[in-house]
Design an enzyme around this catalytic site. Structure first.
Site, PDB file in Angstrom:
ATOM      1  N   LEU A  99       0.667  -1.284   0.098  1.00 38.05           N
ATOM      2  CA  LEU A  99       0.073   0.101  -0.049  1.00 38.05           C
ATOM      3  C   LEU A  99       0.806   1.152  -0.041  1.00 38.05           C
ATOM      4  O   LEU A  99       0.371   2.239  -0.085  1.00 38.05           O
ATOM      5  CB  LEU A  99      -1.014   0.002   1.106  1.00 38.05           C
ATOM      6  CG  LEU A  99      -1.861  -1.226   1.274  1.00 38.05           C
ATOM      7  CD1 LEU A  99      -2.512  -1.497   2.652  1.00 38.05           C
ATOM      8  CD2 LEU A  99      -3.007  -0.944   0.261  1.00 38.05           C
ATOM      9  N   SER A 100       2.214   1.113   0.179  1.00 38.71           N
ATOM     10  CA  SER A 100       3.120   2.317   0.207  1.00 38.71           C
ATOM     11  C   SER A 100       2.955   3.311  -0.700  1.00 38.71           C
ATOM     12  O   SER A 100       3.092   4.183  -0.871  1.00 38.71           O
ATOM     13  CB  SER A 100       4.445   1.761   0.610  1.00 38.71           C
ATOM     14  OG  SER A 100       4.558   1.221   1.873  1.00 38.71           O
ATOM     15  N   THR A 115      10.991  -3.739   3.035  1.00 38.06           N
ATOM     16  CA  THR A 115       9.820  -4.687   3.745  1.00 38.06           C
ATOM     17  C   THR A 115      10.258  -5.958   3.753  1.00 38.06           C
ATOM     18  O   THR A 115      11.672  -6.121   3.179  1.00 38.06           O
ATOM     19  CB  THR A 115       8.420  -4.385   3.245  1.00 38.06           C
ATOM     20  OG1 THR A 115       7.631  -5.036   4.239  1.00 38.06           O
ATOM     21  CG2 THR A 115       8.266  -4.586   1.969  1.00 38.06           C
ATOM     22  N   LYS A 141      14.339  -6.279   5.715  1.00 41.59           N
ATOM     23  CA  LYS A 141      14.766  -5.514   6.861  1.00 41.59           C
ATOM     24  C   LYS A 141      16.069  -5.951   7.460  1.00 41.59           C
ATOM     25  O   LYS A 141      16.825  -4.999   7.875  1.00 41.59           O
ATOM     26  CB  LYS A 141      13.575  -5.371   7.801  1.00 41.59           C
ATOM     27  CG  LYS A 141      12.350  -4.798   7.170  1.00 41.59           C
ATOM     28  CD  LYS A 141      11.339  -4.339   8.256  1.00 41.59           C
ATOM     29  CE  LYS A 141       9.831  -4.144   7.663  1.00 41.59           C
ATOM     30  NZ  LYS A 141       9.113  -4.042   8.492  1.00 41.59           N
ATOM     31  N   ASP A 166       9.545   1.837  12.233  1.00 43.88           N
ATOM     32  CA  ASP A 166       8.359   1.000  12.625  1.00 43.88           C
ATOM     33  C   ASP A 166       7.952   0.991  14.004  1.00 43.88           C
ATOM     34  O   ASP A 166       6.595   1.167  14.243  1.00 43.88           O
ATOM     35  CB  ASP A 166       8.680  -0.644  12.324  1.00 43.88           C
ATOM     36  CG  ASP A 166       8.771  -1.015  11.064  1.00 43.88           C
ATOM     37  OD1 ASP A 166       7.988  -0.549  10.112  1.00 43.88           O
ATOM     38  OD2 ASP A 166       9.330  -2.133  10.737  1.00 43.88           O
ATOM     39  N   ALA A 225       6.914 -12.565  18.986  1.00 47.79           N
ATOM     40  CA  ALA A 225       8.314 -12.055  19.389  1.00 47.79           C
ATOM     41  C   ALA A 225       9.289 -11.888  18.173  1.00 47.79           C
ATOM     42  O   ALA A 225      10.300 -12.437  17.860  1.00 47.79           O
ATOM     43  CB  ALA A 225       8.879 -13.109  20.414  1.00 47.79           C
ATOM     44  N   ALA A 242       8.609  -7.521  13.856  1.00 48.39           N
ATOM     45  CA  ALA A 242       7.464  -6.543  14.502  1.00 48.39           C
ATOM     46  C   ALA A 242       7.372  -6.174  15.960  1.00 48.39           C
ATOM     47  O   ALA A 242       7.574  -4.951  16.167  1.00 48.39           O
ATOM     48  CB  ALA A 242       6.039  -6.672  13.718  1.00 48.39           C
ATOM     49  N   ARG A 271       3.918 -18.012  21.794  1.00 47.97           N
ATOM     50  CA  ARG A 271       3.822 -19.063  21.628  1.00 47.97           C
ATOM     51  C   ARG A 271       4.964 -19.823  22.100  1.00 47.97           C
ATOM     52  O   ARG A 271       4.859 -20.736  22.835  1.00 47.97           O
ATOM     53  CB  ARG A 271       3.343 -19.536  20.452  1.00 47.97           C
ATOM     54  CG  ARG A 271       3.063 -20.908  19.905  1.00 47.97           C
ATOM     55  CD  ARG A 271       2.542 -21.179  18.467  1.00 47.97           C
ATOM     56  NE  ARG A 271       3.622 -20.585  17.649  1.00 47.97           N
ATOM     57  CZ  ARG A 271       3.136 -20.644  16.168  1.00 47.97           C
ATOM     58  NH1 ARG A 271       1.993 -21.217  15.849  1.00 47.97           N
ATOM     59  NH2 ARG A 271       4.116 -20.486  15.409  1.00 47.97           N
ATOM     60  N   THR A 272       6.197 -19.432  21.271  1.00 48.92           N
ATOM     61  CA  THR A 272       7.421 -19.994  21.488  1.00 48.92           C
ATOM     62  C   THR A 272       8.057 -19.249  22.670  1.00 48.92           C
ATOM     63  O   THR A 272       8.388 -18.037  22.596  1.00 48.92           O
ATOM     64  CB  THR A 272       8.243 -20.145  20.460  1.00 48.92           C
ATOM     65  OG1 THR A 272       7.416 -20.573  19.292  1.00 48.92           O
ATOM     66  CG2 THR A 272       9.542 -21.058  20.673  1.00 48.92           C
ATOM     67  N   ARG A 283      11.747 -17.554  22.559  1.00 51.25           N
ATOM     68  CA  ARG A 283      11.762 -16.332  21.832  1.00 51.25           C
ATOM     69  C   ARG A 283      11.396 -15.014  22.580  1.00 51.25           C
ATOM     70  O   ARG A 283      12.220 -13.989  22.277  1.00 51.25           O
ATOM     71  CB  ARG A 283      10.935 -16.321  20.486  1.00 51.25           C
ATOM     72  CG  ARG A 283      11.534 -17.337  19.554  1.00 51.25           C
ATOM     73  CD  ARG A 283      10.666 -17.042  18.100  1.00 51.25           C
ATOM     74  NE  ARG A 283      11.076 -16.220  17.247  1.00 51.25           N
ATOM     75  CZ  ARG A 283      10.306 -15.524  16.233  1.00 51.25           C
ATOM     76  NH1 ARG A 283       9.161 -16.108  16.017  1.00 51.25           N
ATOM     77  NH2 ARG A 283      10.676 -14.749  15.380  1.00 51.25           N
TER      78      ARG A 283
HETATM   79  P1  ATR Z   1       7.197 -10.717  12.035  1.00 51.08           P
HETATM   80  O1  ATR Z   1       8.515 -10.703  11.911  1.00 51.08           O
HETATM   81  O2  ATR Z   1       6.477 -10.095  10.904  1.00 51.08           O
HETATM   82  O3  ATR Z   1       6.828 -10.244  13.367  1.00 51.08           O
HETATM   83  P2  ATR Z   1       7.348 -13.562  12.471  1.00 51.08           P
HETATM   84  O4  ATR Z   1       9.042 -13.455  12.870  1.00 51.08           O
HETATM   85  O5  ATR Z   1       7.316 -14.556  11.568  1.00 51.08           O
HETATM   86  O6  ATR Z   1       7.008 -12.135  11.769  1.00 51.08           O
HETATM   87  O7  ATR Z   1       6.606 -13.451  13.720  1.00 51.08           O
HETATM   88  C1  ATR Z   1       5.146 -14.105  13.916  1.00 51.08           C
HETATM   89  C2  ATR Z   1       4.834 -14.049  15.317  1.00 51.08           C
HETATM   90  O8  ATR Z   1       3.606 -14.669  15.328  1.00 51.08           O
HETATM   91  C3  ATR Z   1       5.624 -15.052  16.018  1.00 51.08           C
HETATM   92  O9  ATR Z   1       5.629 -14.471  17.509  1.00 51.08           O
HETATM   93  C4  ATR Z   1       4.835 -16.401  16.212  1.00 51.08           C
HETATM   94  O10 ATR Z   1       5.090 -17.127  17.357  1.00 51.08           O
HETATM   95  P3  ATR Z   1       6.104 -18.270  17.396  1.00 51.08           P
HETATM   96  O11 ATR Z   1       7.484 -17.499  17.644  1.00 51.08           O
HETATM   97  O12 ATR Z   1       5.758 -18.888  18.348  1.00 51.08           O
HETATM   98  O13 ATR Z   1       6.315 -18.886  16.046  1.00 51.08           O
HETATM   99  C5  ATR Z   1       3.420 -15.826  16.155  1.00 51.08           C
HETATM  100  N1  ATR Z   1       2.577 -16.717  15.645  1.00 51.08           N
HETATM  101  C6  ATR Z   1       2.241 -17.196  14.384  1.00 51.08           C
HETATM  102  N2  ATR Z   1       1.380 -17.992  14.191  1.00 51.08           N
HETATM  103  C7  ATR Z   1       0.819 -18.138  15.609  1.00 51.08           C
HETATM  104  C8  ATR Z   1      -0.226 -19.089  16.161  1.00 51.08           C
HETATM  105  N3  ATR Z   1      -0.973 -19.682  15.313  1.00 51.08           N
HETATM  106  N4  ATR Z   1      -0.449 -19.023  17.437  1.00 51.08           N
HETATM  107  C9  ATR Z   1       0.235 -18.224  18.259  1.00 51.08           C
HETATM  108  N5  ATR Z   1       1.494 -17.392  17.783  1.00 51.08           N
HETATM  109  C10 ATR Z   1       1.471 -17.407  16.388  1.00 51.08           C
END
Ligand code: ATR
Length: 280
Positions: free
Chosen positions: A16-17, A62, A66, A104, A129, A132, A152-153, A156
């Site tokens: 969209l930029s 993007t 980055k 950002d 984590a 973004a 979730r993890t 991280r």
């Molecule tokens: P970005 O760099 O754009 O922020 P990313 O590094 O792919 O994207 O991070 C995506 C985030 O969404 C991560 O924190 C991921 O959690 P994990 O570190 O556990 O992978 C989170 N995420 C993606 N799908 C998810 C899901 N189904 N439930 C919970 N967290 C999710």
């Protein structure tokens, strides 16, 4: 002669930029054009040097460029971009130097501030984590908020919290897993979703539902496709205040625009342009 600006990424077709920046250039009567270019990580350095050689006015970077950009010899990152570990804005200096910035986090901060949300002294839960989360948590920690990164993890989240703390911006950053999110949110002021939950095509997924939220909370979802995510709908149902991810997109773009041109862009017009493009 027209000055060329651009965004590099891959995929980039739906960015969209271009619409947002071209609307700003046009409204300000500036003879400039902004275009999207598909660039692969291994070609990034050549592409940036080529843009510099051709007299480009500035660039945005993007996904997935980055983090790669920070490691390139041709870019001199500013201290914040260096700490965040990612560059989303490239500025071509008068004397040939190429500087890297990250707007950002600033975009997220301004999205909150322009929705009258206080940052300093607030307890902010950042879900996710990834890249973004990293830029947002760095900025808001530097602005004096308490940050709890939930992911979730869990590992991280803990690692990111440690990174932010050791960069000496703030000691008030912790990381943990997703369990107990509801209890954690009870005395929090702001929840920011930086995960991909809720993003098209997984529009029914959400990090929290109305029963986890409350009216004293501000819920900011950086996902803007769809415009109203399930999380924002759940937030409204709970009486929480909501902040749209579109604002972060617009304000990070506006900050980049200022870095390139030194001119304040028409933010409301940029917002309107992005909203129209998303609704089209
Ligand atoms: P970005 O760099 O754009 O922020 P990313 O590094 O792919 O994207 O991070 C995506 C985030 O969404 C991560 O924190 C991921 O959690 P994990 O570190 O556990 O992978 C989170 N995420 C993606 N799908 C998810 C899901 N189904 N439930 C919970 N967290 C999710």
């Amino acid at each position: 002669m027209k000055r060329v600006f651009g965004v590099f990424g891959d995929p980039i077709a739906h960015s969209l930029s271009p619409a947002m920046h071209n609307a700003a250039f046009s409204a300000l009567g500036m003879d400039c054009i902004y275009h999207a270019f598909r660039v692969k990580p291994e070609k990034l350095e050549k592409a940036i040097l080529g843009a510099a050689a051709m007299g480009f006015g500035g660039l945005n970077l993007t996904v997935p460029l980055k983090e790669v950009a920070l490691k390139l010899d041709c870019i001199k990152p500013d201290p914040l971009a260096e700490k965040i570990g990612a560059v989303n804005t490239v500025v071509f200096g008068e004397t040939g130097e190429i500087k890297g910035y990250n707007t950002d986090g600033l975009g997220a901060k301004q999205a909150l501030q322009n929705s009258a949300v206080e940052i300093e002294g607030s307890k902010i839960v950042v879900a996710g984590a990834g890249g973004a989360a990293r830029s947002i948590a760095f900025q808001l920690a530097a602005d004096g908020a308490e940050i709890i990164i939930v992911n979730r993890t869990e590992g991280r989240a803990i690692e990111l919290a440690k990174d932010i703390s050791t960069a000496a911006l703030s000691g008030n950053v912790t990381g943990r897993g997703l369990s107990g999110l509801k209890e954690l949110l009870q005395d929090a002021n702001i929840l920011i979703n930086t995960t991909t939950l809720g993003m098209h095509p997984n529009t029914e997924t959400t990090i929290a539902t109305a029963e986890d939220l409350h009216p004293d909370l501000t819920v900011f979802d950086i996902v803007y496709n769809p415009l109203e995510t399930r999380l924002l709908r759940e937030a409204k149902a709970s009486g929480a205040k909501t902040v749209s991810g579109v604002l972060m997109l617009v304000y990070q773009g506006a900050e980049a625009f200022k870095l390139w041109t030194g001119i304040e862009p028409p933010v409301e017009l940029m917002k309107k342009t992005v909203l129209e493009a998303l609704q089209a």
